[in-house]
Every structure is written in C-alpha cells, then in structure tokens.
Design an enzyme around this catalytic site. Structure first.
Site, PDB file in Angstrom:
ATOM      1  N   ARG A  58      53.362 -43.150  49.004  1.00 38.75           N
ATOM      2  CA  ARG A  58      52.304 -42.904  50.301  1.00 38.75           C
ATOM      3  C   ARG A  58      51.049 -44.135  50.124  1.00 38.75           C
ATOM      4  O   ARG A  58      50.785 -44.722  51.055  1.00 38.75           O
ATOM      5  CB  ARG A  58      51.866 -41.644  50.041  1.00 38.75           C
ATOM      6  N   GLN A  90      40.464 -35.733  57.502  1.00 40.25           N
ATOM      7  CA  GLN A  90      41.379 -35.079  56.623  1.00 40.25           C
ATOM      8  C   GLN A  90      42.339 -36.024  56.038  1.00 40.25           C
ATOM      9  O   GLN A  90      42.702 -35.803  55.326  1.00 40.25           O
ATOM     10  CB  GLN A  90      42.098 -33.828  57.482  1.00 40.25           C
ATOM     11  N   HIS A 108      39.225 -34.708  52.412  1.00 36.11           N
ATOM     12  CA  HIS A 108      40.310 -34.310  51.540  1.00 36.11           C
ATOM     13  C   HIS A 108      40.490 -35.620  50.570  1.00 36.11           C
ATOM     14  O   HIS A 108      41.567 -35.686  49.997  1.00 36.11           O
ATOM     15  CB  HIS A 108      41.418 -34.174  52.289  1.00 36.11           C
ATOM     16  N   GLY A 175      44.148 -35.482  66.707  1.00 35.34           N
ATOM     17  CA  GLY A 175      45.593 -35.741  65.980  1.00 35.34           C
ATOM     18  C   GLY A 175      45.483 -34.987  64.753  1.00 35.34           C
ATOM     19  O   GLY A 175      45.996 -35.082  63.506  1.00 35.34           O
ATOM     20  N   LEU A 202      48.636 -34.855  70.432  1.00 32.81           N
ATOM     21  CA  LEU A 202      49.980 -34.912  71.244  1.00 32.81           C
ATOM     22  C   LEU A 202      50.461 -33.467  71.747  1.00 32.81           C
ATOM     23  O   LEU A 202      51.020 -33.363  73.032  1.00 32.81           O
ATOM     24  CB  LEU A 202      51.079 -35.392  70.327  1.00 32.81           C
ATOM     25  N   ALA A 218      46.985 -40.441  70.866  1.00 35.70           N
ATOM     26  CA  ALA A 218      45.921 -41.093  70.456  1.00 35.70           C
ATOM     27  C   ALA A 218      45.411 -42.266  70.817  1.00 35.70           C
ATOM     28  O   ALA A 218      44.592 -42.734  71.511  1.00 35.70           O
ATOM     29  CB  ALA A 218      45.793 -41.189  68.731  1.00 35.70           C
TER      30      ALA A 218
HETATM   31  C1  BV8 Z   1      40.207 -24.545  50.212  1.00 27.83           C
HETATM   32  C2  BV8 Z   1      44.996 -34.161  50.846  1.00 27.83           C
HETATM   33  C3  BV8 Z   1      38.382 -23.147  49.055  1.00 27.83           C
HETATM   34  C4  BV8 Z   1      46.412 -34.263  50.037  1.00 27.83           C
HETATM   35  C5  BV8 Z   1      45.243 -32.251  52.196  1.00 27.83           C
HETATM   36  C6  BV8 Z   1      45.778 -18.473  54.212  1.00 27.83           C
HETATM   37  C7  BV8 Z   1      44.986 -18.260  55.362  1.00 27.83           C
HETATM   38  C8  BV8 Z   1      43.801 -19.349  55.644  1.00 27.83           C
HETATM   39  C9  BV8 Z   1      43.610 -20.538  54.538  1.00 27.83           C
HETATM   40  C10 BV8 Z   1      44.510 -20.389  53.313  1.00 27.83           C
HETATM   41  C11 BV8 Z   1      45.134 -19.417  53.271  1.00 27.83           C
HETATM   42  N1  BV8 Z   1      45.743 -19.599  52.074  1.00 27.83           N
HETATM   43  C12 BV8 Z   1      45.321 -20.766  51.383  1.00 27.83           C
HETATM   44  C13 BV8 Z   1      44.408 -21.315  52.362  1.00 27.83           C
HETATM   45  C14 BV8 Z   1      43.589 -22.240  52.030  1.00 27.83           C
HETATM   46  C15 BV8 Z   1      44.255 -23.766  52.169  1.00 27.83           C
HETATM   47  C16 BV8 Z   1      45.176 -23.763  53.557  1.00 27.83           C
HETATM   48  O1  BV8 Z   1      44.326 -23.753  54.869  1.00 27.83           O
HETATM   49  N2  BV8 Z   1      46.185 -23.391  53.678  1.00 27.83           N
HETATM   50  C17 BV8 Z   1      46.967 -23.450  54.845  1.00 27.83           C
HETATM   51  C18 BV8 Z   1      48.557 -24.200  54.487  1.00 27.83           C
HETATM   52  C19 BV8 Z   1      47.085 -22.230  55.241  1.00 27.83           C
HETATM   53  N3  BV8 Z   1      43.210 -24.616  52.157  1.00 27.83           N
HETATM   54  C20 BV8 Z   1      42.572 -25.163  50.964  1.00 27.83           C
HETATM   55  O2  BV8 Z   1      43.423 -24.750  50.025  1.00 27.83           O
HETATM   56  C21 BV8 Z   1      41.632 -26.133  51.053  1.00 27.83           C
HETATM   57  N4  BV8 Z   1      40.704 -25.598  50.136  1.00 27.83           N
HETATM   58  O3  BV8 Z   1      40.354 -23.655  51.105  1.00 27.83           O
HETATM   59  O4  BV8 Z   1      39.049 -24.343  49.207  1.00 27.83           O
HETATM   60  C22 BV8 Z   1      37.202 -23.412  50.342  1.00 27.83           C
HETATM   61  C23 BV8 Z   1      37.218 -22.420  51.253  1.00 27.83           C
HETATM   62  C24 BV8 Z   1      36.172 -22.557  52.305  1.00 27.83           C
HETATM   63  C25 BV8 Z   1      35.125 -23.486  52.158  1.00 27.83           C
HETATM   64  C26 BV8 Z   1      35.469 -24.443  50.992  1.00 27.83           C
HETATM   65  C27 BV8 Z   1      36.509 -24.342  50.026  1.00 27.83           C
HETATM   66  C28 BV8 Z   1      41.983 -27.278  50.693  1.00 27.83           C
HETATM   67  C29 BV8 Z   1      43.131 -27.939  51.834  1.00 27.83           C
HETATM   68  C30 BV8 Z   1      43.191 -29.541  51.931  1.00 27.83           C
HETATM   69  C31 BV8 Z   1      44.707 -30.073  51.170  1.00 27.83           C
HETATM   70  N5  BV8 Z   1      44.998 -31.127  51.062  1.00 27.83           N
HETATM   71  N6  BV8 Z   1      45.367 -33.116  52.104  1.00 27.83           N
HETATM   72  C32 BV8 Z   1      47.555 -35.104  50.778  1.00 27.83           C
HETATM   73  O5  BV8 Z   1      47.101 -35.766  51.873  1.00 27.83           O
HETATM   74  O6  BV8 Z   1      48.404 -35.193  50.311  1.00 27.83           O
HETATM   75  S1  BV8 Z   1      45.883 -31.105  53.578  1.00 27.83           S
HETATM   76  C33 BV8 Z   1      46.797 -32.055  54.661  1.00 27.83           C
HETATM   77  O7  BV8 Z   1      47.323 -31.286  55.694  1.00 27.83           O
HETATM   78  C34 BV8 Z   1      45.833 -33.085  55.730  1.00 27.83           C
HETATM   79  O8  BV8 Z   1      44.723 -33.696  54.866  1.00 27.83           O
HETATM   80  C35 BV8 Z   1      45.278 -32.094  56.713  1.00 27.83           C
HETATM   81  O9  BV8 Z   1      44.159 -31.428  56.160  1.00 27.83           O
HETATM   82  C36 BV8 Z   1      46.279 -30.829  56.688  1.00 27.83           C
HETATM   83  C37 BV8 Z   1      46.935 -31.003  57.902  1.00 27.83           C
HETATM   84  O10 BV8 Z   1      47.592 -32.082  58.447  1.00 27.83           O
HETATM   85  P1  BV8 Z   1      47.244 -32.639  60.038  1.00 27.83           P
HETATM   86  O11 BV8 Z   1      46.293 -33.885  59.436  1.00 27.83           O
HETATM   87  O12 BV8 Z   1      46.724 -31.686  61.097  1.00 27.83           O
HETATM   88  O13 BV8 Z   1      48.587 -33.268  60.274  1.00 27.83           O
HETATM   89  P2  BV8 Z   1      49.784 -32.368  60.733  1.00 27.83           P
HETATM   90  O14 BV8 Z   1      51.187 -33.039  60.677  1.00 27.83           O
HETATM   91  O15 BV8 Z   1      49.813 -30.911  60.488  1.00 27.83           O
HETATM   92  O16 BV8 Z   1      49.668 -32.386  62.384  1.00 27.83           O
HETATM   93  C38 BV8 Z   1      49.371 -33.666  63.011  1.00 27.83           C
HETATM   94  C39 BV8 Z   1      48.976 -33.546  64.347  1.00 27.83           C
HETATM   95  O17 BV8 Z   1      48.756 -34.631  65.222  1.00 27.83           O
HETATM   96  C40 BV8 Z   1      50.060 -32.348  65.302  1.00 27.83           C
HETATM   97  O18 BV8 Z   1      49.129 -31.375  65.841  1.00 27.83           O
HETATM   98  C41 BV8 Z   1      50.454 -33.449  66.329  1.00 27.83           C
HETATM   99  O19 BV8 Z   1      50.769 -32.798  67.453  1.00 27.83           O
HETATM  100  C42 BV8 Z   1      49.429 -34.464  66.360  1.00 27.83           C
HETATM  101  N7  BV8 Z   1      50.113 -35.815  66.852  1.00 27.83           N
HETATM  102  C43 BV8 Z   1      51.057 -36.490  66.219  1.00 27.83           C
HETATM  103  N8  BV8 Z   1      51.371 -37.768  66.602  1.00 27.83           N
HETATM  104  C44 BV8 Z   1      50.130 -37.971  67.289  1.00 27.83           C
HETATM  105  C45 BV8 Z   1      49.491 -36.881  67.434  1.00 27.83           C
HETATM  106  N9  BV8 Z   1      48.186 -36.671  68.239  1.00 27.83           N
HETATM  107  C46 BV8 Z   1      47.663 -37.899  68.886  1.00 27.83           C
HETATM  108  N10 BV8 Z   1      48.502 -39.117  68.836  1.00 27.83           N
HETATM  109  C47 BV8 Z   1      49.768 -39.004  68.156  1.00 27.83           C
HETATM  110  N11 BV8 Z   1      50.466 -40.280  68.118  1.00 27.83           N
END
Ligand code: BV8
Length: 232
Positions: A58, A90, A108, A175, A202, A218
C-alpha cells in the site's frame, strides 16, 4: 446559502480515482484481508510480518499515486474561500497535501511515516518496513510500525476536530461509507450545531438520511460543488 465555517471529512472514495483501493466496495481491502489480523495492535503483536506484508505494497502504491481533480478542488476551496476551512481525512495517503491543502488533519495517521513501539519516535519513511528494521531513535529492532491508527486505538487530534464541528455551518462528507467511528459520528455533531450537511459520495453512506444534499462520484461533483461555494 452563504457559509463562513466549513469542516470537510474525506475517506477512501476521494482517492479511488487516483488508483488507490477503497475498503468496503467490491474487491475492496477488507474483502482480501482480515482487519483483526492486519489493522489492530493485537494483530501486530501476534504476527508483525503479516502486517508489513499488508502495508508495504500500500505504501508503494501510494508513493506512485497523484492527487485527482477532487483533491485539487478542495485545496482551491481552502485557498480561495473567505471563511474557515478545515479538512479532516481518514485516508493515510498524502494526496490531499500533495494537492496543496495545509489546514489538514490525518485523523487515522499517515502511511508515509513510521513509529517505534519502544521509544515512540515518529519519522518520515519511504520503502518497506520489516521486523528487522532498527529504530533510528533508540536502535531497537522489531517494533517499528506504520504510523497509522488501528482499530481500538485513539484517532488523532480529536479535540481540535470536535471543536471545529462545534462551530461549523457547513459539514461536507466526501467518499466515505460512514461505517467507522468516531468519524461516522461527526455528522451528528455538526447537525447538532445546526450546520448544513452535504454528502458527495458514489453510494449513500450509512448516515445518508442525515444529509441535506447528496451527489455522485468525487472527480465529477467535488469541483462543481466547490465552484458553487466560491460563487457564494
Ligand atoms: C476508537 C487506518 C476509541 C488504517 C482505519 C461497534 C460500534 C461502533 C464502533 C465500534 C464498534 N466496535 C468497535 C468500534 C470502534 C471502531 C469502529 O468503528 N469499528 C467499525 C468497524 C464498527 N473504531 C475504532 O476502533 C477507532 N478508534 O474507536 O477509539 C475512541 C472512541 C471515541 C472517541 C475516541 C476514541 C479507530 C478506527 C480507525 C481504524 N483505522 N484506517 C488503514 O487505513 O489501514 S479505518 C479505515 O476504514 C479508513 O481510515 C476509514 O476510516 C474507514 C472506512 O473507510 P472509508 O474511508 O469510508 O472507505 P470505504 O471503503 O468504507 O467507503 C468508501 C466510500 O466511498 C463508499 O461509500 C463508496 O460509495 C464511496 N466511493 C467509492 N468510489 C468513489 C466514492 N465516492 C465518490 N467518488 C468515488 N469515485
């Protein structure tokens, strides 16, 4: 509608058209890798080599990628908008700053940096990491990790982000699927402040019905929407 204070949240969809994969779309990162194994501190403790096998390619791909017209439009908005603009990403790629954005928070972390699990030093880094990599700070091997936020870890600069969400009058989400917290909860904070919320995505995100407007891919819609904002 005139705005004075904009907070922009971006996700993987913004960099998709720069050739960097998203996470949850078909063929996305999480369809090939188990996030527990490669994006948690526990996974790194269990098998650091597997984590480096996930991030090294990556990092190489990101080093070859360039900003697209959506990144550039957001940089122009920051430069030419008379009011406040804060961009919270993010994404761990460096495409938004490459496009010229300065008031930017990598909530992140950044894949172009590494951090030592022993002395905590954070350094810019190009090339692959391995368990044999020595820390340039303390000389320890085996604990150098990508300087990114893994699941279960605290995102960066949360105070500054919540402060900005508490005073913004426009929240722009671009996005992102709205599936990972606390980022997915930002629209609630902004709406509670009375901000207008716009999603440029999207597909509808998890929180789509919270947004007042929603538009498509985007590179097509971000430059158009920025034009509208600068036209006032
Ligand atoms: C934390 C870095 C405590 C590493 C990443 C249960 C319920 C709720 C929450 C939790 C739970 N269990 C655990 C949690 C917390 C957890 C969480 O949310 N888990 C999820 C899976 C349920 N979160 C954490 O652990 C976070 N820390 O909570 O600490 C705390 C709490 C409160 C306050 C402070 C602290 C830490 C999370 C960070 C993890 N690291 N990335 C790496 O990259 O390898 S997360 C990673 O996935 C990304 O950084 C991003 O944040 C996340 C989601 O990805 P997106 O960017 O949204 O991408 P995705 O593919 O999902 O979607 C793409 C979108 O783009 C789509 O909608 C698509 O339609 C659109 N798209 C596609 N192409 C286009 C487009 N749009 C426009 N144009 C295009 N061409």
């Amino acid at each position: 509608m005139r705005f004075n204070n904009i907070v922009i949240l971006t996700g993987a969809g913004l960099s998709a058209e720069s050739g960097l994969g998203t996470f949850r779309d078909k063929g996305g990162v999480w369809s090939e890798f188990n996030l527990e194994e490669v994006a948690t501190p526990e996974g790194f403790a269990r098998n650091p080599a597997k984590v480096h096998e996930f991030y090294n390619p990556r990092r190489r791909r990101q080093a070859e990628a360039g900003p697209n017209s959506a990144h550039r439009a957001l940089a122009r908005l920051e430069r030419d908008f008379p009011g406040q603009v804060l961009t919270v990403t993010q994404n761990i790629d460096a495409l938004q700053e490459a496009a010229g954005t300065r008031n930017l928070i990598h909530m992140h972390g950044e894949l172009a940096r590494v951090r030592c699990g022993s002395c905590g030093v954070s350094l810019p880094w190009e090339g692959d990491l391995s368990v044999g990599t020595l820390c340039a700070g303390c000389g320890m091997p085996g604990l150098m990790r990508p300087d990114v936020v893994w699941f279960g870890e605290m995102p960066r600069q949360m105070d500054r982000i919540y402060e900005a969400l508490g005073t913004c009058d426009l929240f722009l989400s671009i996005g992102t699927s709205g599936t990972v917290y606390p980022a997915a909860g930002f629209v609630f904070e902004a709406k509670n402040t009375g901000a207008h919320a716009v999603e440029l995505n999207l597909e509808p995100s998890e929180g789509a019905d919270l947004f007042d407007e929603r538009h498509g891919p985007a590179t097509a819609v971000v430059p158009m929407y920025v034009e509208r904002l600068l036209a006032g």
